[in-house]
Design a protein around this motif. Structure first.
Motif, PDB file in Angstrom:
ATOM      1  N   ASN A   1     -46.052  49.684   9.082  1.00  0.00           N
ATOM      2  CA  ASN A   1     -46.404  50.200   7.757  1.00  0.00           C
ATOM      3  C   ASN A   1     -45.403  49.838   6.663  1.00  0.00           C
ATOM      4  N   ALA A   2     -44.194  49.493   7.037  1.00  0.00           N
ATOM      5  CA  ALA A   2     -43.152  49.203   6.039  1.00  0.00           C
ATOM      6  C   ALA A   2     -43.257  47.762   5.537  1.00  0.00           C
ATOM      7  N   ASN A   3     -43.113  47.608   4.230  1.00  0.00           N
ATOM      8  CA  ASN A   3     -43.035  46.262   3.654  1.00  0.00           C
ATOM      9  C   ASN A   3     -41.649  45.663   3.846  1.00  0.00           C
ATOM     10  N   LYS A   4     -40.655  46.519   3.964  1.00  0.00           N
ATOM     11  CA  LYS A   4     -39.271  46.089   4.149  1.00  0.00           C
ATOM     12  C   LYS A   4     -38.568  47.149   4.987  1.00  0.00           C
ATOM     13  N   THR A   5     -37.708  46.698   5.906  1.00  0.00           N
ATOM     14  CA  THR A   5     -36.945  47.619   6.742  1.00  0.00           C
ATOM     15  C   THR A   5     -35.471  47.281   6.639  1.00  0.00           C
ATOM     16  N   ILE A   6     -34.659  48.305   6.412  1.00  0.00           N
ATOM     17  CA  ILE A   6     -33.208  48.141   6.301  1.00  0.00           C
ATOM     18  C   ILE A   6     -32.534  49.091   7.270  1.00  0.00           C
ATOM     19  N   ALA A   7     -31.675  48.536   8.107  1.00  0.00           N
ATOM     20  CA  ALA A   7     -30.837  49.346   8.997  1.00  0.00           C
ATOM     21  C   ALA A   7     -29.483  49.489   8.315  1.00  0.00           C
ATOM     22  N   ILE A   8     -29.002  50.704   8.201  1.00  0.00           N
ATOM     23  CA  ILE A   8     -27.830  51.010   7.385  1.00  0.00           C
ATOM     24  C   ILE A   8     -26.524  50.487   7.982  1.00  0.00           C
ATOM     25  N   GLU A   9     -26.336  50.615   9.282  1.00  0.00           N
ATOM     26  CA  GLU A   9     -25.063  50.220   9.905  1.00  0.00           C
ATOM     27  C   GLU A   9     -25.314  49.208  11.015  1.00  0.00           C
ATOM     28  N   GLU A  10     -25.093  47.939  10.694  1.00  0.00           N
ATOM     29  CA  GLU A  10     -25.427  46.854  11.622  1.00  0.00           C
ATOM     30  C   GLU A  10     -24.789  47.012  12.997  1.00  0.00           C
ATOM     31  N   SER A  11     -23.522  47.375  13.053  1.00  0.00           N
ATOM     32  CA  SER A  11     -22.826  47.428  14.346  1.00  0.00           C
ATOM     33  C   SER A  11     -23.449  48.448  15.303  1.00  0.00           C
ATOM     34  N   THR A  12     -24.042  49.484  14.790  1.00  0.00           N
ATOM     35  CA  THR A  12     -24.709  50.498  15.611  1.00  0.00           C
ATOM     36  C   THR A  12     -26.199  50.195  15.772  1.00  0.00           C
TER      37      THR A  12
END
Length: 149
Positions: A80-91
């Motif tokens: 459903n998301a047009n864009k997805t962002i993960a806040i903390e790459e290392s985790t």
């Protein structure tokens, strides 16, 4: 309306703050996007972190749905998301590769971490994101007049 999905491990801290801040700033700046947030391992039944609440209140952002319990991400959320962002790459990247390998490469990974609550860093990244998503005057002119203007 387009949607953006903010991810974090637990969905009680950075992603929830990002969701509320993005929605507030996008509305203020006239961007027709809406954010929601989920956790990759959100198993705890606790509300949004007090640090996030404090930062939102200091900015005059209504808490509204921010007070809900953390929610775990699902396949439907990615679709459903047009864009997805993960806040903390290392985790978040290792969790994505393990739990959702087919979606891991389509996520934009940020490096927003640190020992204290990174509200200023998140606010800067979210404003940059909104700048990227806002239509420019040139693209508006192209849309109105065609490519030959």
């Amino acid at each position: 309306m387009k949607t953006i999905l903010f991810l974090s491990a637990e969905n009680d801290y950075r992603s929830r703050f990002s969701e509320s801040l993005f929605n507030h700033l996008a509305r203020k700046r006239g961007l027709n996007w809406r954010a929601y947030s989920r956790g990759l391992s959100a198993d705890r039944n606790q509300p949004i972190a007090t640090e996030a609440i404090s930062e939102l209140v200091q900015r005059g952002i209504p808490l509204g749905s921010s007070l809900r319990s953390p929610q775990r991400v699902s396949e439907i959320d990615f679709r459903n998301a047009n864009k997805t962002i993960a806040i903390e790459e290392s985790t978040d990247r290792p969790l994505m590769r393990k739990q959702y390998p087919s979606w891991a490469s389509s996520v934009e990974y940020w490096n927003v971490g640190g020992g204290h609550f990174p509200s200023q860093q998140l606010e800067r990244k979210i404003n940059q994101l909104i700048d990227r998503l806002l239509p420019t005057h040139a693209s508006l002119a192209t849309a109105w007049m065609g490519d030959d203007y």
